[in-house]
Motif scaffolding. Structure first.
Motif, PDB file in Angstrom:
ATOM      1  N   LEU A 172       0.850  -1.189   0.000  1.00  0.00           N
ATOM      2  CA  LEU A 172       0.000   0.000   0.000  1.00  0.00           C
ATOM      3  C   LEU A 172       0.887   1.241   0.000  1.00  0.00           C
ATOM      4  N   LEU A 173       0.650   2.138  -0.955  1.00  0.00           N
ATOM      5  CA  LEU A 173       1.424   3.368  -1.036  1.00  0.00           C
ATOM      6  C   LEU A 173       0.557   4.517  -0.534  1.00  0.00           C
ATOM      7  N   LEU A 174       0.957   5.094   0.573  1.00  0.00           N
ATOM      8  CA  LEU A 174       0.138   6.142   1.191  1.00  0.00           C
ATOM      9  C   LEU A 174       0.807   7.489   1.016  1.00  0.00           C
ATOM     10  N   ASP A 175       0.128   8.378   0.303  1.00  0.00           N
ATOM     11  CA  ASP A 175       0.703   9.703   0.087  1.00  0.00           C
ATOM     12  C   ASP A 175       0.030  10.698   1.031  1.00  0.00           C
ATOM     13  N   GLU A 176       0.699  11.018   2.093  1.00  0.00           N
ATOM     14  CA  GLU A 176       0.210  11.949   3.109  1.00  0.00           C
ATOM     15  C   GLU A 176      -1.222  11.623   3.548  1.00  0.00           C
ATOM     16  N   PRO A 177      -1.407  10.448   4.130  1.00  0.00           N
ATOM     17  CA  PRO A 177      -2.774  10.015   4.452  1.00  0.00           C
ATOM     18  C   PRO A 177      -3.455  10.861   5.519  1.00  0.00           C
ATOM     19  N   THR A 178      -2.710  11.577   6.326  1.00  0.00           N
ATOM     20  CA  THR A 178      -3.372  12.323   7.408  1.00  0.00           C
ATOM     21  C   THR A 178      -3.389  13.825   7.181  1.00  0.00           C
ATOM     22  N   ALA A 179      -2.880  14.275   6.012  1.00  0.00           N
ATOM     23  CA  ALA A 179      -2.862  15.719   5.768  1.00  0.00           C
ATOM     24  C   ALA A 179      -4.286  16.258   5.790  1.00  0.00           C
ATOM     25  N   GLY A 180      -4.489  17.343   6.504  1.00  0.00           N
ATOM     26  CA  GLY A 180      -5.804  17.967   6.544  1.00  0.00           C
ATOM     27  C   GLY A 180      -6.772  17.309   7.503  1.00  0.00           C
ATOM     28  N   MET A 181      -6.297  16.326   8.260  1.00  0.00           N
ATOM     29  CA  MET A 181      -7.184  15.665   9.218  1.00  0.00           C
ATOM     30  C   MET A 181      -7.069  16.330  10.584  1.00  0.00           C
ATOM     31  N   ALA A 182      -8.148  16.303  11.327  1.00  0.00           N
ATOM     32  CA  ALA A 182      -8.096  16.784  12.702  1.00  0.00           C
ATOM     33  C   ALA A 182      -7.256  15.799  13.531  1.00  0.00           C
ATOM     34  N   ARG A 183      -6.663  16.302  14.608  1.00  0.00           N
ATOM     35  CA  ARG A 183      -5.785  15.489  15.462  1.00  0.00           C
ATOM     36  C   ARG A 183      -6.428  14.147  15.841  1.00  0.00           C
ATOM     37  N   HIS A 184      -7.680  14.245  16.232  1.00  0.00           N
ATOM     38  CA  HIS A 184      -8.422  13.072  16.668  1.00  0.00           C
ATOM     39  C   HIS A 184      -8.476  12.012  15.553  1.00  0.00           C
ATOM     40  N   ASP A 185      -8.745  12.468  14.336  1.00  0.00           N
ATOM     41  CA  ASP A 185      -8.824  11.545  13.207  1.00  0.00           C
ATOM     42  C   ASP A 185      -7.445  11.022  12.816  1.00  0.00           C
ATOM     43  N   THR A 186      -6.427  11.878  12.999  1.00  0.00           N
ATOM     44  CA  THR A 186      -5.066  11.436  12.719  1.00  0.00           C
ATOM     45  C   THR A 186      -4.708  10.273  13.635  1.00  0.00           C
ATOM     46  N   ASN A 187      -4.997  10.431  14.922  1.00  0.00           N
ATOM     47  CA  ASN A 187      -4.674   9.367  15.875  1.00  0.00           C
ATOM     48  C   ASN A 187      -5.415   8.083  15.545  1.00  0.00           C
ATOM     49  N   ARG A 188      -6.634   8.246  15.168  1.00  0.00           N
ATOM     50  CA  ARG A 188      -7.439   7.104  14.803  1.00  0.00           C
ATOM     51  C   ARG A 188      -6.847   6.396  13.578  1.00  0.00           C
TER      52      ARG A 188
END
Ligand SMILES: Nc1ncnc2c1ncn2[C@@H]1O[C@H](COP(=O)(O)OP(=O)(O)OP(=O)(O)O)[C@@H](O)[C@H]1O
Ligand SMILES: [Mg+2]
Lengths: 377, 255
Positions: free
Chosen positions: B174-190
């Protein structure tokens, strides 16, 4: 993706079938209940349903679909000439030939997308139209149009008496209401196929291509064959419609392939609501009904209609409005189309959706809601 | 390490855009089951490297071997079916479809292959695909949005949807290109928790990320890309202590 959809689908089919078969009754109040016009509704309905499978699901706008209409008509007449006056083979061969042409034209045109695709299909259509008038005269009978004659082979039919034979369905003459009901049956089948495609995984994949084709490729789909299959299906629907045009009056002319005919189905689809199941049929109904009324009007009729006005005003009004009737019907159509595209880009279906939303807000009765959601399907 | 557990082997890949040397002689090996992070400043060539892997760009030279097979010149849909799947940096969703349909389409790709004419079965009958899609969406906290129109979601939700679209295909890599960019902290942790869970299941990943918290939570190994070249490679600890990295990328920021 709603689970109750499958149950609803059969309800939709049942309602649709009843509505089509009883059309002569419920269209009587607006005077649209004579077989000729009803048959036109059914034939153009099939044409538009097929067109919508391509344009509505994939977003590829073909400006040359009248080719398949013409091909269907020519094939049907050849079937009457060579094989039999029975309409069934004519319709089958017309549909298949529409498919063959769609494979060829689609294969080339689908190498491009967007406006370039549209232009390629238009170019093919104009080419076919011109060929039908020129080098293909032995097949198309040029300007006169292809007709049946006394000398045709008709190898499956026995020798005929005097006078040209008429088209039949195993002995049942295809004129008047029997002609309409044959076309209506085809329309019901066509609608059923379209409904299944819309609800199928294949249909979902076509919608996804329309939404983001690039992403489809990285998702693991080869989009070209999907587009080609959609193109061929819609070409076959057009071929079917074309062959049905020849079943009451076994005649085929090149003008059926003209770009205006291709444009008409685009108008019908957009006017009714692209990508919806029923929209294209509404578009067909509206355009063919008003065409029937407006193109039959003449100046005398307008004078009669506006007779209540003072003479000077009547003359002005008639002078202006006469530009929009008779031969000028296309002007009316153009205006109507502009209004829809500007104010109601989703077509009549969007209008209906907006209206029901308003109505629903005004009266939030639960039974009403249920009734509406069935009607919407 | 033995040759057999190298999933992806990038050899001497070069790519120029006009005069710009976007990728200069990239060499990279990704081991099975590992999470490899690629970090580097904006414009370093990270996304370009992924584009080369999935067949969006053809490199000027070099090879990309995925499970022993050279991917260069293969069509994007073929690469997808080989098992290398990309999650895009700018969401490439199907904006006109519903959220669950967005996830069902890649699930159909996995099941139907590059082409299948299944026009006469009903989507309503695709229980298994629907359940699977629902499951992935719930994992990502999108369970409440399944019937929403995907185009009208927030940016962070679109990112999670992107991730769901990749995960449902159970890729080998799986190639993930900045999967958490623009996410809220809570969603990033999740998302981090979810990616950890996936890792336990043994999925190999390359992750491009600017958020160092995400990188150090997930990565087994890290490569630092700057101006198209890999300037450092190693374990998180090695990268943290590497002065070249501090200078080129982090500008002295705390790691
Ligand atoms: N298709 C292209 N055509 C021309 N130049 C491109 C193309 N794609 C990328 N570039 C250029 O190549 C360089 C590397 O871009 P790339 O998108 O790979 O950077 P990145 O490391 O992903 O940056 P970011 O962290 O901002 O996403 C940039 O200077 C970019 O402008
Ligand atoms: Mg990038």
């Amino acid at each position: 993706m709603s689970i109750p959809a499958i149950r609803n689908d059969w309800a939709v089919m049942a309602i649709f079938t009843v509505a089509v078969l009883t059309a002569p009754l419920w269209l009587a109040p607006i005077g649209a209940n004579y077989p000729d016009l009803l048959q036109k509704f059914a034939i153009f309905g099939i044409f538009a349903i097929g067109f919508n499978i391509l344009f509505g699901l994939t977003g590829y706008l073909s400006f040359g679909h009248a080719v398949f209409l013409g091909v269907g008509s020519y094939t049907a007449v050849w079937s009457f000439k060579l094989l039999t006056m029975n309409v069934l083979p004519a319709v089958v061969f017309g549909t298949l030939m529409g498919g063959v042409f769609a494979v060829l034209i689609g294969y080339v045109s689908l190498r491009r997308s967007g406006i370039y695709f549209s232009i390629l299909t238009l170019a093919f259509a104009q080419m076919s139209y011109n060929l039908a008038y020129s080098v293909l005269t032995p097949i198309t009978n040029g300007e006169t149009g292809l007709q049946i004659t006394m000398n045709d082979a008709r190898i499956l039919d026995g020798p005929v008496g005097d006078g040209l034979p008429s088209t039949t369905l195993f002995g049942l003459e295809m004129s008047g209401y029997s002609g309409f009901y044959f076309c209506a049956t085809m329309l019901i089948i066509a609608f059923f196929i379209s409904l299944r495609i819309f609800r199928s995984p294949f249909g979902l994949k076509l919608k996804a291509i329309k939404s983001n084709q690039t992403r489809m490729k990285y998702t693991g789909f080869n989009t070209r064959p999907y587009l080609l299959v959609a193109f061929v299906i819609s070409g076959m629907f057009a071929g079917l419609a074309g062959s049905l045009m020849a079943i009451t009056d076994p005649l085929a002319g090149a003008e059926r392939m003209q770009w205006t005919a291709s444009g008409e189905v685009v108008l019908m689809t957009i006017l009714g609501g692209t990508g919806t199941l029923i929209g294209p049929l509404l578009g067909v109904g509206i355009i063919k009904y008003f065409e029937n009324i407006f193109s039959a009007l003449n100046e005398a009729g307008l004078h009669e209609f506006f007779a209540f006005m003072p003479d000077w005003l009547e003359n002005i009004v008639v002078a202006v409005s006469s530009e929009f009737v008779g031969e000028g019907w296309h002007l009316t159509l153009g205006v109507l189309f502009m209004l829809v595209v500007i104010f109601l880009p989703g077509g009549v279906m969007e209008g209906i959706r907006r209206t029901t939303a308003v109505v629903r807000n005004l009266s939030k009765g639960p039974e009403k809601k249920a009734a509406e959601s069935v009607g919407k399907e | 390490m033995s040759e057999s557990n190298i999933v992806l082997n990038i050899r001497n890949v070069n790519k120029t855009f006009g005069g710009l040397h976007a990728l200069g002689d990239i060499n990279l090996e990704i081991e099975e089951g590992k999470t490899h992070a690629i970090i580097g400043p904006n414009g370093a060539g990270k996304s370009t490297l992924l584009n080369v892997c999935i067949g969006r760009l053809v490199p000027d030279s070099g090879t990309v071997e995925f499970e022993g097979q050279n991917m260069i010149g293969m069509q994007p849909h073929e690469i997808n079916h080989a098992g290398m799947v990309r999650v895009f940096q700018t969401p490439e969703i199907f904006p006109d479809l519903s959220v669950i349909e967005n996830v069902m389409v890649p699930a159909l790709a996995k099941r139907d292959g590059i082409f299948k004419f299944n026009a006469f079965s009903s989507m309503a009958g695709e229980k298994q695909i629907a359940d699977e899609a629902l499951h992935v969406l719930e994992d990502l906290g999108l369970g409440a949005l399944v019937n929403q129109h995907a185009g009208s979601m927030s940016r962070g939700d679109k990112r999670r949807l992107e991730l769901a679209m990749g995960l449902i295909q159970h890729p080998r890599l799986l190639l993930l290109d900045e999967p958490t960019a623009g996410m809220a902290r809570h969603d990033t942790n999740r998302t981090i928790d979810l990616l950890k869970k996936i890792k336990e299941r043994g999925m190999t990943k390359i992750i491009i990320e600017h958020d160092m918290h995400v990188v150090f939570s997930l990565a087994d190994t890290i490569s630092v890309l700057a101006q198209g070249c890999i300037i450092a490679s190693g374990t998180p600890d090695e990268i943290r202590g590497n002065p070249k990295v501090q200078e080129a990328y982090l500008g002295g920021a705390e790691l």
